[in-house]
Scaffold this motif. Structure first.
Motif, PDB file in Angstrom:
ATOM      1  N   LYS A 153       0.753  -1.460  -0.046  1.00 20.53           N
ATOM      2  CA  LYS A 153      -0.026   0.012   0.001  1.00 20.53           C
ATOM      3  C   LYS A 153       0.796   1.215   0.222  1.00 20.53           C
ATOM      4  N   THR A 154       1.959   1.242   0.594  1.00 20.43           N
ATOM      5  CA  THR A 154       2.899   2.325   0.672  1.00 20.43           C
ATOM      6  C   THR A 154       3.372   2.502  -0.537  1.00 20.43           C
ATOM      7  N   PHE A 155       4.020   1.701  -1.507  1.00 18.35           N
ATOM      8  CA  PHE A 155       4.723   1.907  -2.664  1.00 18.35           C
ATOM      9  C   PHE A 155       3.870   1.617  -3.946  1.00 18.35           C
ATOM     10  N   LYS A 156       2.757   1.268  -3.743  1.00 16.82           N
ATOM     11  CA  LYS A 156       1.692   0.893  -4.933  1.00 16.82           C
ATOM     12  C   LYS A 156       1.656   1.992  -5.803  1.00 16.82           C
ATOM     13  N   GLU A 157       1.446   3.435  -5.209  1.00 13.29           N
ATOM     14  CA  GLU A 157       1.273   4.513  -5.970  1.00 13.29           C
ATOM     15  C   GLU A 157       2.418   4.754  -7.018  1.00 13.29           C
ATOM     16  N   ILE A 158       3.780   4.411  -6.226  1.00 13.00           N
ATOM     17  CA  ILE A 158       5.002   4.589  -6.933  1.00 13.00           C
ATOM     18  C   ILE A 158       5.097   3.577  -8.311  1.00 13.00           C
ATOM     19  N   TRP A 159       4.732   2.262  -7.824  1.00 16.87           N
ATOM     20  CA  TRP A 159       4.940   1.190  -8.862  1.00 16.87           C
ATOM     21  C   TRP A 159       4.135   1.389 -10.143  1.00 16.87           C
ATOM     22  N   LEU A 160       3.078   2.113  -9.877  1.00 15.40           N
ATOM     23  CA  LEU A 160       2.331   2.428 -11.049  1.00 15.40           C
ATOM     24  C   LEU A 160       2.598   3.475 -11.845  1.00 15.40           C
ATOM     25  N   LYS A 161       3.421   4.463 -11.404  1.00  8.93           N
ATOM     26  CA  LYS A 161       3.709   5.306 -12.291  1.00  8.93           C
ATOM     27  C   LYS A 161       4.764   5.015 -13.517  1.00  8.93           C
ATOM     28  N   PRO A 162       4.070   5.600 -14.784  1.00  8.78           N
ATOM     29  CA  PRO A 162       5.012   4.982 -16.022  1.00  8.78           C
ATOM     30  C   PRO A 162       6.409   5.628 -16.074  1.00  8.78           C
ATOM     31  N   GLU A 163       6.408   6.859 -15.577  1.00  9.60           N
ATOM     32  CA  GLU A 163       7.923   7.367 -15.732  1.00  9.60           C
ATOM     33  C   GLU A 163       8.929   6.564 -14.989  1.00  9.60           C
ATOM     34  N   PHE A 164       8.339   5.747 -13.869  1.00  7.34           N
ATOM     35  CA  PHE A 164       9.178   4.873 -12.919  1.00  7.34           C
ATOM     36  C   PHE A 164      10.055   3.603 -13.849  1.00  7.34           C
ATOM     37  N   TYR A 165       9.329   3.633 -14.998  1.00  2.61           N
ATOM     38  CA  TYR A 165       9.657   2.480 -15.627  1.00  2.61           C
ATOM     39  C   TYR A 165      10.228   2.653 -17.102  1.00  2.61           C
ATOM     40  N   GLU A 166      10.558   4.011 -17.455  1.00  2.73           N
ATOM     41  CA  GLU A 166      11.134   4.508 -18.775  1.00  2.73           C
ATOM     42  C   GLU A 166      12.418   3.998 -19.026  1.00  2.73           C
TER      43      GLU A 166
END
Length: 184
Positions: free
Chosen positions: A96-109
């Motif tokens: 729950k803490t990191f879910k918001e981050i994991w779903l960010k497209p820019e995190f996987y560029e």
């Protein structure tokens, strides 16, 4: 004269976690972090050249901290189902803490970030599977459960179902535990 900061890397991680937990990813910036740490922005970039690298380090640090807690759970005298429920709860907090981050497209560029973060995630998941397997094997040795399937595969099954329940809470943990009791 410049001031000396005790353990600046830990200060940066601590303040970054506070911002992420309290304000969310959208309000998380290196400038905000610099102000919260009361250190120069350049100092932060010396330790973490990008926001993504800082986030990966935060997740890694979070896992390391929680493995100490998980070890206590594994080694406790609690029953199998209490231990599994506690592991589920700890895993739930992380997801729950990191879910918001994991779903960010820019995190996987960048493929390097994907490779780096997935490698670390796989290491931690494997360690968690091994912890669950050890709990199961201890229960078998103490004749508390009759494990009909491979202990490693059963541990993976338990972990993957816990992750799924956190991400898609249409199935309650209590129902999962009921199935486990029948299976074991």
């Amino acid at each position: 004269m410049s001031r000396i900061i005790e353990n600046p890397k830990q200060l940066i991680l601590t303040r970054a976690k506070e911002i992420l937990y309290n304000e969310g990813y959208e309000k998380f910036s290196m400038r905000t972090l610099s102000k919260k740490c009361d250190i120069a922005l350049g100092t932060i970039y010396n330790y973490y050249p990008t926001k993504k690298e800082l986030i990966i380090e935060m997740m890694t640090d979070y896992w390391k901290e929680h493995f100490y807690v998980l070890e206590d759970i594994v080694n406790s005298d609690d029953t199998l189902y209490i231990k599994l429920n506690e592991i589920f709860n700890k895993l739930s907090i992380f997801i729950k803490t990191f879910k918001e981050i994991w779903l960010k497209p820019e995190f996987y560029e960048n493929p390097d970030y994907i490779k780096n973060s997935l490698e670390k995630e796989n290491i931690y998941m494997e360690k968690l599977v091994n912890m669950i397997e050890n709990i199961l094997l201890k229960e078998v040795r103490n004749n508390k459960i009759n494990l009909k399937l491979d202990s490693y595969e059963t541990a993976k099954f338990i972990l993957m179902n816990c992750i799924t329940m956190v991400q898609m809470p249409i199935f309650k943990y209590s129902s999962f535990e009921m199935f486990l009791r029948e299976l074991l």
